[in-house]
Design an enzyme around this catalytic site. Structure first.
Site, PDB file in Angstrom:
ATOM      1  N   ASP A 166       0.808  -1.222   0.000  1.00 59.44           N
ATOM      2  CA  ASP A 166       0.000   0.000   0.000  1.00 59.44           C
ATOM      3  C   ASP A 166       0.840   1.270   0.000  1.00 59.44           C
ATOM      4  OD1 ASP A 166       0.752  -0.936   2.554  1.00 59.44           O
ATOM      5  OD2 ASP A 166      -0.758   0.288   3.548  1.00 59.44           O
ATOM      6  N   GLU A 199      -0.508  -2.302   5.133  1.00 58.66           N
ATOM      7  CA  GLU A 199       0.448  -2.235   6.240  1.00 58.66           C
ATOM      8  C   GLU A 199       0.337  -0.901   6.966  1.00 58.66           C
ATOM      9  OE1 GLU A 199       3.680  -1.136   8.598  1.00 58.66           O
ATOM     10  OE2 GLU A 199       3.430  -0.204   6.629  1.00 58.66           O
ATOM     11  N   HIS A 217       7.375   8.999   4.648  1.00 54.02           N
ATOM     12  CA  HIS A 217       6.031   9.562   4.804  1.00 54.02           C
ATOM     13  C   HIS A 217       5.991  11.056   4.489  1.00 54.02           C
ATOM     14  CE1 HIS A 217       3.925   6.180   7.245  1.00 54.02           C
ATOM     15  NE2 HIS A 217       4.944   5.681   6.562  1.00 54.02           N
TER      16      HIS A 217
END
Length: 429
Positions: free
Chosen positions: A98, A164, A400
């Protein structure tokens, strides 16, 4: 004893667990394909539990290798089995699929411009944590292991896992659901290996740790109920804001005064506070939401007990009531590298990356749902370098974030590690 037997067996094979398999050469041969796959996944990312096209792409490739492929596991997961036809262990290899709701800022030929839906809103989507590389590396290892099937002993189970990063609100997903649906059964897995690309580690290096490696994560919520009153007359209230303030401070003392932090790190963080709507009204209710991170089972249990004790005690002392929900909506166990397995496979890491590039790493308080697999079978989870060597670590964009970047060159080591861990474990067992 198991560690000594495994280590001796692996060391006995010297440069290759199976003498007829030249993993380095085979990894070079598949490297262009691995890069191509990674670029495809990066350009067309999908959010958690929405990895439909990603799963189809992977399944088509694995079917083309002649593997026994199952799709729709934990909604979008793909699992493939390679059977050598000979007795031996079942080795599982896992990659997550993902992406994240992040808008990419990198100027790349394969830059993502995709969007998806998250929390009812249209959001940009990016592989901002490297899961695109994980899938590509595992596909590369699947290619090599399939090509050397005649040299294998036992079975290999390739697990491509959705969600995840966490399932969307109101849904379940990820490794926990895969385990519940029997991904470690039929055939029963003996050991599992996984890896994560690292934007902070040089290309060509691998980092590992034994025991608690990534933290358990336990979100919590505290709802404090008091008595509303005019802000000018606080004696007529049971003030949930003052109660919440005392609670936030007291919760910090769990780690600073009750946990032996020289052994294992722990975190109690209050991430949000909600209550009240005017300057001159003491509200009736305040809500605290936060997270707990632990690397030790005993510390985790202690924090659970201490949270209940402090929340109830402070509320009682203020004449308020409080309800603690722990865990809140999900919970990950500790990502725990089995010490015997880690020690036994250390020669494989060192032979593959070189001793000077095999780095003992400290645990981190981030979390990984690979831990659900490790609860059931011994597992080893390592970090593979993806940072260009000429980029200082402090200048490497964090995971991220919109600028997250890893070098394609880092994937060659990941392919070799997944392959060699499998071959060496099979040879030793």
């Amino acid at each position: 004893m198991l560690r000594l037997i495994l280590t001796a067996a692996i060391l006995a094979f010297g440069t290759s667990a199976l003498a007829d398999v030249d993993v380095d050469e085979r990894a070079k041969q598949v490297e262009d394909d691995v890069i191509k796959w990674r670029h495809h996944f990066h350009e067309f990312p999908e959010l958690s539990n929405r990895e439909f096209e990603t799963a189809q792409y992977i399944a088509d490739y694995l079917n083309g290798l002649g593997l026994d492929v199952t799709t729709g596991v934990a909604k979008t997961g793909v699992v493939a089995v390679l059977d050598s036809g000979k007795p031996g262990p079942v080795v599982a290899l896992r990659a997550d699929m993902d992406a994240l709701p992040v808008k990419e800022r990198n100027d790349l030929p394969y830059k993502s411009t995709q969007t998806g839906e998250y929390n009812g809103k249209t959001v940009p989507v990016m592989h901002a944590c490297g899961h695109d590389t994980h899938m590509a590396m595992l596909m590369g290892a699947a290619k090599i292991l399939t090509d050397v099937k005649s040299e294998l002993r036992g079975k290999v189970k390739f697990i491509f896992q959705p969600a995840e990063e966490g399932a969307p609100p109101g849904e379940k997903g990820g490794a926990e659901v895969m385990v519940k649906e029997g991904v470690l059964k039929s055939p029963d897995v003996d050991v599992i290996f996984g890896l994560h690309i690292s934007a902070n580690t040089d290309v060509g290096s691998v980092r590992y740790n034994s025991g608690g490696t990534m933290a358990a994560v336990d979100p919590f919520k505290v709802v404090i109920n008091g008595q509303q009153a005019h802000g000018a007359y606080p004696w007529k209230s049971v003030d949930p804001i003052v109660t919440a303030a005392q609670m936030v401070m007291a919760l910090q003392t769990i780690v600073s005064r009750e946990i032996k932090v020289i052994d294992d790190a722990a975190v109690v963080t209050v991430g949000s506070i909600h209550g009240g709507n005017r300057s001159n009204i003491i509200p009736e209710q305040v809500e605290l939401v936060g997270t707990i991170r632990t690397l030790d089972k005993a510390a985790r249990e202690h924090i659970y007990e201490a949270m209940e004790r402090k929340v109830k005690g402070i509320a009682d002392s203020m004449g308020a009531t409080a309800e603690l929900t722990l865990p809140l909506d999900y919970s990950y166990p500790i990502t725990y590298n089995d010490p015997e397995l880690t020690q036994a496979m250390l020669p494989t890491l060192q032979r593959t990356a070189g001793k000077e590039n095999t780095l003992l790493s400290k645990p981190v308080t981030g979390a990984e749902d690979f831990s659900f697999f490790q609860e059931k079978v011994p597992g080893l989870y390592v970090w593979v370098g993806g940072k260009p060597k000429d980029v200082p670590e402090e200048e490497s964009p964090a995971h991220h974030t919109p600028d997250f970047y890893v070098d394609d060159k880092g994937m060659n080591l990941g392919v070799r590690l997944l392959t060699n861990l499998t071959l060496d474990y099979m040879a030793a067992n």
